[in-house]
Design a protein around this motif. Structure first.
Motif, PDB file in Angstrom:
ATOM      1  N   VAL A 122       0.823  -1.196   0.000  1.00  0.00           N
ATOM      2  CA  VAL A 122       0.000   0.000   0.000  1.00  0.00           C
ATOM      3  C   VAL A 122       0.858   1.247   0.000  1.00  0.00           C
ATOM      4  O   VAL A 122       0.522   2.247  -0.605  1.00  0.00           O
ATOM      5  CB  VAL A 122      -0.941  -0.014   1.225  1.00  0.00           C
ATOM      6  N   ARG A 123       2.009   1.190   0.673  1.00  0.00           N
ATOM      7  CA  ARG A 123       2.935   2.320   0.680  1.00  0.00           C
ATOM      8  C   ARG A 123       4.299   1.820   0.168  1.00  0.00           C
ATOM      9  O   ARG A 123       5.244   1.647   0.951  1.00  0.00           O
ATOM     10  CB  ARG A 123       3.066   2.905   2.089  1.00  0.00           C
ATOM     11  N   PRO A 124       4.401   1.549  -1.159  1.00  0.00           N
ATOM     12  CA  PRO A 124       5.634   0.963  -1.677  1.00  0.00           C
ATOM     13  C   PRO A 124       6.841   1.880  -1.535  1.00  0.00           C
ATOM     14  O   PRO A 124       7.977   1.414  -1.538  1.00  0.00           O
ATOM     15  CB  PRO A 124       5.307   0.715  -3.164  1.00  0.00           C
ATOM     16  N   ARG A 125       6.646   3.185  -1.381  1.00  0.00           N
ATOM     17  CA  ARG A 125       7.792   4.095  -1.292  1.00  0.00           C
ATOM     18  C   ARG A 125       8.626   3.847  -0.043  1.00  0.00           C
ATOM     19  O   ARG A 125       9.787   4.244   0.020  1.00  0.00           O
ATOM     20  CB  ARG A 125       7.309   5.544  -1.308  1.00  0.00           C
ATOM     21  N   ASP A 126       8.004   3.209   0.966  1.00  0.00           N
ATOM     22  CA  ASP A 126       8.756   2.948   2.187  1.00  0.00           C
ATOM     23  C   ASP A 126       9.882   1.940   1.956  1.00  0.00           C
ATOM     24  O   ASP A 126      10.797   1.836   2.772  1.00  0.00           O
ATOM     25  CB  ASP A 126       7.812   2.427   3.277  1.00  0.00           C
ATOM     26  N   THR A 127       9.798   1.155   0.881  1.00  0.00           N
ATOM     27  CA  THR A 127      10.816   0.135   0.615  1.00  0.00           C
ATOM     28  C   THR A 127      11.642   0.464  -0.630  1.00  0.00           C
ATOM     29  O   THR A 127      12.368  -0.410  -1.124  1.00  0.00           O
ATOM     30  CB  THR A 127      10.138  -1.237   0.430  1.00  0.00           C
ATOM     31  N   PHE A 128      11.543   1.681  -1.151  1.00  0.00           N
ATOM     32  CA  PHE A 128      12.293   2.048  -2.349  1.00  0.00           C
ATOM     33  C   PHE A 128      13.803   2.085  -2.054  1.00  0.00           C
ATOM     34  O   PHE A 128      14.234   2.390  -0.936  1.00  0.00           O
ATOM     35  CB  PHE A 128      11.853   3.406  -2.873  1.00  0.00           C
ATOM     36  N   THR A 129      14.581   1.796  -3.103  1.00  0.00           N
ATOM     37  CA  THR A 129      16.035   1.922  -3.047  1.00  0.00           C
ATOM     38  C   THR A 129      16.489   2.823  -4.190  1.00  0.00           C
ATOM     39  O   THR A 129      15.728   3.104  -5.123  1.00  0.00           O
ATOM     40  CB  THR A 129      16.705   0.549  -3.147  1.00  0.00           C
ATOM     41  N   ARG A 130      17.750   3.252  -4.112  1.00  0.00           N
ATOM     42  CA  ARG A 130      18.306   4.111  -5.149  1.00  0.00           C
ATOM     43  C   ARG A 130      18.680   3.259  -6.376  1.00  0.00           C
ATOM     44  O   ARG A 130      19.404   2.263  -6.257  1.00  0.00           O
ATOM     45  CB  ARG A 130      19.509   4.855  -4.607  1.00  0.00           C
ATOM     46  N   ILE A 131      18.145   3.617  -7.545  1.00  0.00           N
ATOM     47  CA  ILE A 131      18.314   2.813  -8.756  1.00  0.00           C
ATOM     48  C   ILE A 131      18.839   3.708  -9.867  1.00  0.00           C
ATOM     49  O   ILE A 131      18.380   4.848 -10.041  1.00  0.00           O
ATOM     50  CB  ILE A 131      16.962   2.179  -9.180  1.00  0.00           C
ATOM     51  N   ASP A 132      19.779   3.166 -10.653  1.00  0.00           N
ATOM     52  CA  ASP A 132      20.251   3.844 -11.855  1.00  0.00           C
ATOM     53  C   ASP A 132      19.322   3.450 -13.000  1.00  0.00           C
ATOM     54  O   ASP A 132      19.307   2.297 -13.446  1.00  0.00           O
ATOM     55  CB  ASP A 132      21.689   3.424 -12.158  1.00  0.00           C
ATOM     56  N   LEU A 133      18.519   4.409 -13.454  1.00  0.00           N
ATOM     57  CA  LEU A 133      17.526   4.131 -14.485  1.00  0.00           C
ATOM     58  C   LEU A 133      18.194   3.692 -15.790  1.00  0.00           C
ATOM     59  O   LEU A 133      17.649   2.848 -16.526  1.00  0.00           O
ATOM     60  CB  LEU A 133      16.655   5.377 -14.705  1.00  0.00           C
ATOM     61  N   THR A 134      19.378   4.224 -16.080  1.00  0.00           N
ATOM     62  CA  THR A 134      20.081   3.840 -17.310  1.00  0.00           C
ATOM     63  C   THR A 134      20.491   2.369 -17.265  1.00  0.00           C
ATOM     64  O   THR A 134      20.268   1.607 -18.218  1.00  0.00           O
ATOM     65  CB  THR A 134      21.316   4.723 -17.498  1.00  0.00           C
ATOM     66  N   GLU A 135      21.068   1.958 -16.162  1.00  0.00           N
ATOM     67  CA  GLU A 135      21.526   0.570 -16.039  1.00  0.00           C
ATOM     68  C   GLU A 135      20.345  -0.395 -16.048  1.00  0.00           C
ATOM     69  O   GLU A 135      20.394  -1.469 -16.654  1.00  0.00           O
ATOM     70  CB  GLU A 135      22.337   0.404 -14.754  1.00  0.00           C
TER      71      GLU A 135
END
Length: 510
Positions: free
Chosen positions: A333-346
């Protein structure tokens, strides 16, 4: 980029509504306030009128005593002093008139005979002369008890004061009267000021009630804004720390309802996930059996049936995988709480590379255009891989022949663009292609209608905005996703972790 599809909030009217709390309080309180204001006005008017009458009566009595001092004794009896100037007793108000009368033993010797004598002795305001007579005329005048009465002179209502004094053996009566213009005008002014003040007080009270209610409910407005800003899947309890205590039971009951709804929705999601997972095994077995059949010599009619069975199994397996993705998205329900830093290009490079074999089979070239430096976003790598995979899969399915798919990564703002040179999407279908299980009427490719619905869900979970362009604006179809930048204050090193090429391509000639 246009914002995500959300229902616009109706403009909140600032006027009072018949069902508003401020209106309810005004309807309940204003009648009581009006009654109290009326009672206060009446009491103030009566008291003011009494004080005004007493003040003017005292001045009238003083004037009457001054007139009595002008009576002198002559050989013919008591007479008004011939040298007395009566004009100094007249008022300076042009609307006011003054009358006087001096009589001896009932016979008028000076003044206006139209001024009547005071009422009979039974009148409560008339008092007889004291039995013990003072020694001097001045003492008798000062000690005489006046009679105050109302009468009419020349058709005008007047207020009169009369004194009975004894001079030698004569009984002299001195009376003075004045019209009521000054008294009435004073009362009218007091009444108008009083009514105006009460009306202003009522208006201020209404303003205070409305302002106080709105100020007291400001926390409720903030709470409603918080609820309005939530997504449809956010069933977290409502925080009620700043709301009035009277609303605490309502918030508690609402939170209880949200908890039950969350449990019911979670159970439904688990069922979908379990059902999709349980279907994968038999479907995979069915697909394997069909592939084994197709690997052997078969009659033409049996081979066609086996190919249809394999195609149906592929579609069902794909639909099951997409249902599992939807269940994964809804479970957070609150997926942002588990977000990590991601390189969109890779991430785009790795995900796009896995689709190169499928693209080669239909003679489609996949091209990556991206900056050399990392493009950082906060997100879920698995969900973003599913998002890009669905976009590429849709482009391959609906391309219908050889062509090219361009994966474009933009650093400012962080964006992912998927372009193809296919037939495009009809204008009447663009508003609904992101709905679950919706498929265009003229669609030739098979599918469940979940691909773009999953893209929408994942984009919303990441706070991204999307934009779809097709013919005639764009030669083919272009779907753009704009992500919010990395959160401020997060631990981030922008040093490249390895070589990153600016672009690559994969296709039939690769």
């Amino acid at each position: 980029m246009p914002p995500r599809n959300e229902a616009g909030r109706p403009a909140a009217g600032r006027g009072l509504h018949r069902r508003s709390l401020a209106w309810h309080l005004l309807v309940r309180l204003l009648p009581a306030v009006l009654l109290l204001a009326t009672m206060d006005s009446v009491a103030t008017f009566v008291l003011t009128r009494k004080l005004n009458t007493q003040s003017h009566d005292r001045a009238l009595i003083d004037t009457t005593r001054a007139l009595a001092r002008q009576v002198v004794m002559t050989p013919e009896g008591p007479q008004l002093d011939p040298g007395w100037n009566s004009t100094r007793f007249l008022t300076s108000d042009p609307e006011e008139r003054t009358y006087f009368r001096v009589s001896m033993d009932g016979e008028v010797i000076a003044g206006t005979a139209a001024l009547s004598a005071p009422p009979a002795a039974d009148n409560a305001e008339s008092v007889t002369v004291e039995r013990t007579e003072p020694s001097t005329l001045l003492d008798r005048i000062n000690k005489a008890v006046p009679a105050i009465y109302d009468t009419v002179v020349e058709g005008l209502p007047v207020r009169a004061a009369a004194l009975d004094i004894s001079i030698d053996d004569y009984l002299v009566e001195v009376a003075m009267a004045e019209t009521l213009n000054t008294r009435s005008r004073f009362i009218e002014e007091i009444l108008s000021v009083l009514v105006a003040g009460q009306l202003l007080l009522i208006a201020l009270l209404g303003f205070v009630i409305v302002t106080a209610v709105r100020s007291g409910l400001e926390s409720v407005s903030k709470l409603s804004d918080e609820i309005e800003s939530r997504s449809i899947d956010d069933l977290q309890p409502i925080g009620g720390d700043d709301v009035p205590s009277e609303l605490t039971p309502l918030i508690a009951k609402t939170n209880s309802l949200l908890g039950r709804l969350d449990g019911a929705v979670a159970a439904q999601r688990r069922f979908i996930g379990h059902a999709a997972h349980q279907l994968r095994t038999p479907l995979s077995g069915l697909k394997l059996e069909s592939e084994l059949m197709l690997s052997r010599p078969l009659p033409d009619d049996v081979r066609q049936r086996a190919e249809r069975i394999k195609a149906a199994a592929d579609r069902m397996i794909r639909a099951g995988e997409q249902l599992l993705v939807l269940a994964r998205i809804d479970a957070n329900v609150r997926p942002r709480d588990t977000f990590t830093r991601i390189d969109l290009t890779e991430l785009t490079r790795e995900s796009g590379a896995r689709w190169i074999p499928a693209a080669r089979q239909v003679h489609i070239e996949i091209v990556l255009v991206a900056p050399d430096e990392p493009v950082w976003v906060d997100g879920d790598a698995v969900l973003l891989d599913q998002l890009l995979g669905n976009l590429i899969d849709n482009a391959i399915r609906y391309r219908g022949g050889s062509g090219r798919i361009v994966l474009r990564v933009i650093d400012s703002p962080p964006s992912l663009v998927v372009e193809d040179d296919g037939p495009g999407i009809a204008a009447e279908d663009r508003a609904r292609v992101f709905d679950a299980f919706y498929r265009a009427k003229n669609s030739l490719a098979g599918g469940s209608g979940l691909g773009l619905a999953i893209v929408k869900e994942i984009a919303e979970a990441h706070g991204a905005h999307w934009d779809l362009r097709s013919r005639p604006e764009f030669e083919g179809t272009r779907i753009s996703l704009v992500f919010p930048g990395p959160r401020i204050g997060a631990d981030l090193s922008r040093v490249r972790q390895g070589p990153a090429g600016g672009s690559w391509r994969g296709g039939p000639e690769a």
